[in-house]
Design a protein around this motif. Sequence first.
Motif, PDB file in Angstrom:
ATOM      1  N   ALA A   1      48.863 -24.132  16.567  1.00  0.00           N
ATOM      2  CA  ALA A   1      48.389 -24.015  17.946  1.00  0.00           C
ATOM      3  C   ALA A   1      48.439 -22.552  18.361  1.00  0.00           C
ATOM      4  N   ASP A   2      47.479 -22.119  19.154  1.00  0.00           N
ATOM      5  CA  ASP A   2      47.458 -20.717  19.564  1.00  0.00           C
ATOM      6  C   ASP A   2      48.707 -20.343  20.356  1.00  0.00           C
ATOM      7  N   ARG A   3      49.306 -21.304  21.062  1.00  0.00           N
ATOM      8  CA  ARG A   3      50.517 -21.016  21.843  1.00  0.00           C
ATOM      9  C   ARG A   3      51.716 -20.694  20.947  1.00  0.00           C
ATOM     10  N   THR A   4      51.651 -21.102  19.680  1.00  0.00           N
ATOM     11  CA  THR A   4      52.769 -20.859  18.762  1.00  0.00           C
ATOM     12  C   THR A   4      53.058 -19.364  18.632  1.00  0.00           C
ATOM     13  N   PHE A   5      52.017 -18.561  18.693  1.00  0.00           N
ATOM     14  CA  PHE A   5      52.175 -17.124  18.488  1.00  0.00           C
ATOM     15  C   PHE A   5      52.635 -16.396  19.750  1.00  0.00           C
ATOM     16  N   HIS A   6      52.920 -17.168  20.796  1.00  0.00           N
ATOM     17  CA  HIS A   6      53.499 -16.589  22.003  1.00  0.00           C
ATOM     18  C   HIS A   6      54.976 -16.945  22.148  1.00  0.00           C
ATOM     19  N   ILE A   7      55.514 -17.631  21.157  1.00  0.00           N
ATOM     20  CA  ILE A   7      56.935 -17.986  21.181  1.00  0.00           C
ATOM     21  C   ILE A   7      57.772 -16.714  21.043  1.00  0.00           C
ATOM     22  N   LYS A   8      58.661 -16.477  21.968  1.00  0.00           N
ATOM     23  CA  LYS A   8      59.457 -15.251  21.954  1.00  0.00           C
ATOM     24  C   LYS A   8      60.645 -15.344  21.002  1.00  0.00           C
TER      25      LYS A   8
END
Length: 370
Positions: free
Chosen positions: A247-254
């Motif tokens: 998911a594209d949101r995965t790469f926003h995990i801090k």
Amino acid sequence: MRIFCKVILFIIITIQLGCSIVLFNGPSRETVSQLKQKYAVKLASTWRAEQADALLETFNAIFLNTEDTTISMTPSVWEISNKILEDDVQIESIKKLEHVTIRSDVFYIEESQEENSQVEPLSNQRLYRIVAQFVTKNWTNTPAVKLILKDGTDRNAIELVLEKMYGLSLVRKETPEAQKIGQKLQKYIGQIHLTQFKNEELMQLMSVYDKFPKGLNKIPKLKYLALSQRAPYAGSAWIVADCVEYADRTFHIKNQNEFQRIIIHEKAHFLWEYALNGKLRKQWSDLGGWQKTPKNRFGWSNTRSRKEFVTAYAHSKNPNEDWAESVAYYLIHPDRLRSASHTKYDFVDRVMQKYSDGSVPFKRLQQLED
């Protein structure tokens, strides 16, 4: 007068001792020589031994399995700075020489990592991304293929490294691969809303894949990577489509530990399917106390304590998920897996050791005993 002389002598000894410590902590001649000879990299005087070793290890990891007999790199000088730099690095071309400046805190453990983390301070994604960015802009010659970088873009080079090292291609919209994968997955998740990986996201992926043993860089049936919008899960391993979908949101995990866990977890599902034969999968299932239970939602159940599983998720579904979680923690937090279950740790460790030599072609394991 005697007191004055003693003070002066003390200062001299202190200065000499300090210089000795600095020199002792500097990079080894072997490390400096390898960086220069293999990658045309010269280090400034500010580098410490552990930092130089980490840089060399990262270069070696990126060029692993490229089948190069000669690596032609643009000569470069590398410095470490306390300045705040965008994306941790500044790369300038001055008189046909690349000057690379790295933020000093790249070499510190990230705050998101736990205090008891067993991750080495210098084994982090930030350094990998910096070196990968430099390599994809300056690696210009291999025996097999010339990298032609147009308009300063490094996308072609990044994808070539991804293909050469890991055997992976990207799924793009309106391509035969996308249509084929979409058809296979339609009955499972419906329509896939594909989007495109950013360069830095691909380098993030490679930095995590580098944690696997050399012999697991390429898994024959793992061929594609897809990035989706509105994906129901952070990551999904689609065995039927030879594809891992993120998911594209995965790469926003801090939290970098969580990010790494997701990336490793999904690849580990392909190991379950293609590295372990039926006998080994049963051995693993028995270690976790798993029993087939058709009436159960996930088809499996177990009576073991939650404490014997590295995460609640590993305990909640089936031996496949238990395996994927265990592999992730083996590579990120080995002590946590070991404390949860020595037997599971030993099992995963023996599998990883079987694939530690990258020169041996990948094949399904029939047994773990030598």
